[in-house]
Design a protein around this motif. Sequence first.
Motif, PDB file in Angstrom:
ATOM      1  N   HIS A 229       0.836  -1.189   0.000  1.00 41.59           N
ATOM      2  CA  HIS A 229       0.000   0.000   0.000  1.00 41.59           C
ATOM      3  C   HIS A 229       0.879   1.249   0.000  1.00 41.59           C
ATOM      4  CE1 HIS A 229       0.571  -0.979   4.344  1.00 41.59           C
ATOM      5  NE2 HIS A 229       0.897   0.299   4.371  1.00 41.59           N
ATOM      6  N   ARG A 230       0.253   2.383  -0.283  1.00 36.75           N
ATOM      7  CA  ARG A 230       0.940   3.668  -0.373  1.00 36.75           C
ATOM      8  C   ARG A 230       0.083   4.730   0.305  1.00 36.75           C
ATOM      9  NH1 ARG A 230       2.304   6.700  -6.117  1.00 36.75           N
ATOM     10  NH2 ARG A 230       3.246   8.596  -5.247  1.00 36.75           N
ATOM     11  N   ARG A 231       0.725   5.670   0.989  1.00 38.80           N
ATOM     12  CA  ARG A 231      -0.018   6.711   1.694  1.00 38.80           C
ATOM     13  C   ARG A 231      -0.260   7.912   0.790  1.00 38.80           C
ATOM     14  NH1 ARG A 231       2.533   8.915   7.150  1.00 38.80           N
ATOM     15  NH2 ARG A 231       3.693  10.298   5.740  1.00 38.80           N
TER      16      ARG A 231
ATOM     17  N   GLU B 296      -1.017  11.819   0.659  1.00 37.81           N
ATOM     18  CA  GLU B 296      -0.805  12.985   1.520  1.00 37.81           C
ATOM     19  C   GLU B 296      -1.716  14.135   1.090  1.00 37.81           C
ATOM     20  OE1 GLU B 296       1.296  13.358   4.080  1.00 37.81           O
ATOM     21  OE2 GLU B 296       2.486  11.523   3.970  1.00 37.81           O
TER      22      GLU B 296
ATOM     23  N   ASP C  35      -5.636   8.246   8.563  1.00 40.78           N
ATOM     24  CA  ASP C  35      -5.107   9.166   9.576  1.00 40.78           C
ATOM     25  C   ASP C  35      -5.636  10.566   9.304  1.00 40.78           C
ATOM     26  OD1 ASP C  35      -3.537   7.247  10.854  1.00 40.78           O
ATOM     27  OD2 ASP C  35      -1.854   7.567   9.485  1.00 40.78           O
TER      28      ASP C  35
ATOM     29  N   ARG D   8      -4.684  11.467   5.614  1.00 36.61           N
ATOM     30  CA  ARG D   8      -3.781  10.484   5.019  1.00 36.61           C
ATOM     31  C   ARG D   8      -4.434   9.111   4.890  1.00 36.61           C
ATOM     32  NH1 ARG D   8       1.435  12.242   8.751  1.00 36.61           N
ATOM     33  NH2 ARG D   8       1.946  14.162   7.578  1.00 36.61           N
TER      34      ARG D   8
ATOM     35  N   TYR E 218      -4.711   5.344   2.883  1.00 38.39           N
ATOM     36  CA  TYR E 218      -3.750   4.406   2.288  1.00 38.39           C
ATOM     37  C   TYR E 218      -4.455   3.615   1.192  1.00 38.39           C
ATOM     38  CZ  TYR E 218      -0.927   5.391   6.428  1.00 38.39           C
ATOM     39  OH  TYR E 218      -0.197   6.017   7.414  1.00 38.39           O
TER      40      TYR E 218
ATOM     41  N   TYR F 230      -3.948   5.131  -6.714  1.00 35.23           N
ATOM     42  CA  TYR F 230      -3.455   6.323  -6.016  1.00 35.23           C
ATOM     43  C   TYR F 230      -4.203   7.588  -6.437  1.00 35.23           C
ATOM     44  CZ  TYR F 230      -0.320   9.969  -4.330  1.00 35.23           C
ATOM     45  OH  TYR F 230       0.186  11.078  -3.706  1.00 35.23           O
TER      46      TYR F 230
END
Length: 271
Positions: free
Chosen positions: A176-178, A180, A215, A231, A233, A239
């Motif tokens: 996974h990728r966060r 921002e 988050d 944030r 994920y 994305y």
Amino acid sequence: MDTGKLTTWVDQVQPILLAFGLKVLGAIVVFVIGRWLISMVTGLVGAAMTRQKLDPTVQRYLVSFITVSLNIILVVAILGYFGVETTSFAALVAGAGVAIGAAWSGLLGNFAAGIFLLVLRPYQVGDYVGVGGVEGTVLELGLFGTTLTTPDNVKTIVGNGKIMGSDIKNFSANPHRRVELVAQLAGSADAHKAIALLKDAVSKVPNIAKSPVVDVEILEFNEFGPKLAVRPYCHTDHYWQVYFDTNKAIADTLGAAGFPVATRPLKIYPV
């Protein structure tokens, strides 16, 4: 012709011809054995690279390079066996190698870097990466350059030498990728209520990972008021969809809840 002189000449030449014939025979034997050994060595090297699942293109280049090098060594050895001065020949070959290397320094640098990339495999076809200052999906990992498709659908080739000389980011390596994002609140807004609302709304955005959870925290306070870090994920493939949908969720949620719009505070200057 005097028979005696002819016999004497034959007697003198015969040992020379015999010695030369033996040398030729020896050279042929050395050449045949040498070629057999070269074939065996290149076969073993090729088999070892196949077992290591090395790229077929790299295999062909390496095997060809080894074959040519060993054949040159074999020819020089045979010439030396015949008493031919090989120092000048070796110097000529070395000089030619230096000249070619200087002329093709950039290409050879990219080639060497391509070998390391194919062996180390920091990324593979289909990964989304950032290499040489360019981000995109890997289409092809070549010997001299890596071909990417950038997010704006531009086919871009980055030299392997540039890639090895800079940071390599593989966004597909982890599950996974966060994402921002931020949400700016007005100074009079209830930050805790906004955090609770955004956590609930953003967690319902499609393709967001269930773990880790979203988050939403206070990032900082500025002249407008509190700024929230949002944030979520997700997988790299989703994305940009998550990025844009989360922005919409932030705007819709705060707008529906009636949060005041953050504006720059009025500055009063002394008269």
